[in-house]
Design an enzyme around this catalytic site. Sequence first.
Site, PDB file in Angstrom:
ATOM      1  N   ARG A 114      13.789 -44.347  98.963  1.00 47.36           N
ATOM      2  CA  ARG A 114      15.020 -44.608  98.223  1.00 47.36           C
ATOM      3  C   ARG A 114      14.705 -44.519  96.746  1.00 47.36           C
ATOM      4  NH1 ARG A 114      16.030 -51.210  98.698  1.00 47.36           N
ATOM      5  NH2 ARG A 114      14.008 -51.835  97.864  1.00 47.36           N
ATOM      6  N   ASN A 152      22.016 -49.930  93.469  1.00 47.64           N
ATOM      7  CA  ASN A 152      21.273 -51.060  94.035  1.00 47.64           C
ATOM      8  C   ASN A 152      19.948 -51.196  93.310  1.00 47.64           C
ATOM      9  OD1 ASN A 152      20.897 -53.069  96.411  1.00 47.64           O
ATOM     10  ND2 ASN A 152      18.982 -51.914  96.364  1.00 47.64           N
ATOM     11  N   GLU A 153      19.749 -52.346  92.671  1.00 49.11           N
ATOM     12  CA  GLU A 153      18.476 -52.661  92.026  1.00 49.11           C
ATOM     13  C   GLU A 153      18.037 -51.549  91.075  1.00 49.11           C
ATOM     14  OE1 GLU A 153      16.529 -55.701  95.284  1.00 49.11           O
ATOM     15  OE2 GLU A 153      15.898 -53.609  95.362  1.00 49.11           O
ATOM     16  N   GLU A 318      20.928 -61.144  96.825  1.00 44.55           N
ATOM     17  CA  GLU A 318      19.980 -61.179  97.937  1.00 44.55           C
ATOM     18  C   GLU A 318      19.106 -62.423  97.790  1.00 44.55           C
ATOM     19  OE1 GLU A 318      17.790 -57.523  98.337  1.00 44.55           O
ATOM     20  OE2 GLU A 318      19.562 -56.270  97.986  1.00 44.55           O
ATOM     21  N   TRP A 326       7.577 -54.630 104.692  1.00 38.61           N
ATOM     22  CA  TRP A 326       7.871 -53.300 105.207  1.00 38.61           C
ATOM     23  C   TRP A 326       6.793 -52.939 106.228  1.00 38.61           C
ATOM     24  CZ3 TRP A 326       9.104 -49.807 100.341  1.00 38.61           C
ATOM     25  CH2 TRP A 326      10.263 -50.288  99.716  1.00 38.61           C
ATOM     26  N   GLU A 368      12.181 -51.236 106.654  1.00 36.80           N
ATOM     27  CA  GLU A 368      12.307 -52.678 106.443  1.00 36.80           C
ATOM     28  C   GLU A 368      12.373 -53.477 107.755  1.00 36.80           C
ATOM     29  OE1 GLU A 368      14.283 -53.128 102.023  1.00 36.80           O
ATOM     30  OE2 GLU A 368      15.610 -53.259 103.743  1.00 36.80           O
TER      31      GLU A 368
END
Length: 685
Positions: A114, A152-153, A318, A326, A368
Amino acid sequence: MRKTQNFNWPALSLGTCYYPEHWDKKLWREDLRRMKENGIFTVRIAEFAWNKLEPREGEYTFDFFDSFLDVAEEEGMKVIFGTPTATPPVWLTEKYPEVLNCRLDGTPFRHGMRRHYNYNSPVYRKFCSIIVEKAVQHYGQRPCIVGWQIDNEINCEVDVFYSESDTAAFREFLKEKYQTLDALNEAWGTVFWNQTYTKWEEIYVPRPTVHDSTNPHQVLDYTRFVSASAIQFCKIQSDIIRKYKKPQDFITTNGMFGNLDNHRMMDECLDVYTYDSYPNFAYCLCEDPIHSDDLNDRKWSRNLTEVRSICPHFGIMEQQSGANGWNTRMEAPAPKPGQMMLWAMQSIAHGADYVSFFRWRTAVMGTEIYWHGILDYDNRDNRKLSEVYRIWKRTEAISEMAGADYQAAFGLVRDYDNIWDSQLDVWHMRLAKKSEKEIFTAAQLNHTPMDMVYLLEDTDAEELLKYPVLFYPHPLILTEKRAEVLRTYVEAGGCLILGCRTGQKDETGKCVMQPMPGLLSSLTQTDVKEYTFVGPADEAVSMEWEGRQVETGLFNDILAAAGPDADILAKYSSNYYEGRPALAETLCGKGKVLHFGGTFTRDNVKAFLAYTGVLQPYQDLAEVSEACEIAMRVKDGKRYLFILNYDKEPQKVVLKEAVMDMDTKDEVQGSVLLKGYETKVYRIF
């Protein structure tokens, strides 16, 4: 003066991260109902689901999420919808490889993880703009949607970018900043090692060099460029969302990551800021928590303190609910019973009014698979779900304090120039990392709550005057504007504490040819005559201050009074500079400045807090062991005291006056025993 945030949660509430694309549709309704039974009334969705909206280039479909949102609305579940730009689809990266980020040597990051894109690809910006517009245009008026998360992040996984698109954008960034190559060459000191540029096309983002030692002034500007690129990427999306969202719905993104001016991103792009809090990282198998001196999971309070500086009333997108890991890295044990509550209350104590757990159910496939959620693979009720239920009941019991302000006794001053300079200057890094860690640790162990206070472009002295004492540990880079704001703060009654190396550099990162503390010399009326690391062959160095020996850390500036108002408070007790000044105090207007020649340790920070009169502001209210954190939030004249036990062993608390236990509503005074990992919230009468 910074503007106030655009959105506040009206009450404390819980949520969870949910991925309908990971589960059979038959589970959706059951999942939402189980969430509601346990106090979860908001879900975040879609941030990794581009293909569900655009399975092939130019082919848009909305049926999947329409189906889920229909169920959410039928069940009364609120939804935060994520833009899916953190994971471009494979059809995009295969056809348009220029969207990919690259390693330092130019090798592209390929599809399969990602955050493999770069912010500056015109092609990627075009596709992101289209998919965001299509999504918000279609879903923006859905009643269940209450907020939008951008990407995201941002800057997670990688916070450096080396694609050809980044080089092209970097050149434009520099042209706008410097206008001429002569100005750039002067700012970067390119006469050193024959780096002078004669064409803009000769300039690149950092590339491989011997020892990877790129011109530090270039790298400082490059880091500023990375931040600006990320913010611009975020703003492209927020501007689109604002065209189609309902007026009451908020825009956020979840952070907090490096090489990014999060304060500017908040002010220019967002309505509210959210953070991802994972204190269980402290217990990963690669860590040594038994011998650690950094407070383990409790140090996430430092991160939350920084988040609060970005957005005083923030959310947690989160929150740790299970073991993190992971299949390729990050092995960790499960949180112990009580730690979910502890960490959720840690977030709330520091200003969070919304807490969303990651994730509802542990993924059964993908990278994950060991990043555990509330439920495990078997989907059965478990102790984590029971703990979520108890957290819900706690938030209901304390809900009246939503929007309450965190109360700090002093501030730790930071700015992005010095943060980014310390990343590339190992001398600066060693000082800053150690001192900031020790200031936070001293604040925690001595129950003296602190804020982080960022000097931003629009910061004024009025904002600083909320704090009677400010530590600015090692501002190597100083600007005229910051120096003037600090002077005004002191003249108006503030106490400013400076550490070694103050004023060594200008805004380009070049060392100035004037005595330190540089631009603050007229305020401190001091002069740094000499300086040195305390070397590995040296004994620890102390100073004699008020009749006792106080540590001076790992670096020592040897000071001298350079004006009539400078009063030498302490002198070094050893090394070749024994007997020479280590600490000076100068009165200015209604305030004072303390110029300290050393780095900060938990020992000397406690001494500074005591000397300036801010140590342990709640000692008359409660006596608490070092294993516990104290926090205070205040709203409408009411005070709410949090006591958090981070130890597995029970801890004794002595309440010195009558308070109300917010869980039971009972009046309590005297000795209270907090069980391992237990937390309490009291309202002060």
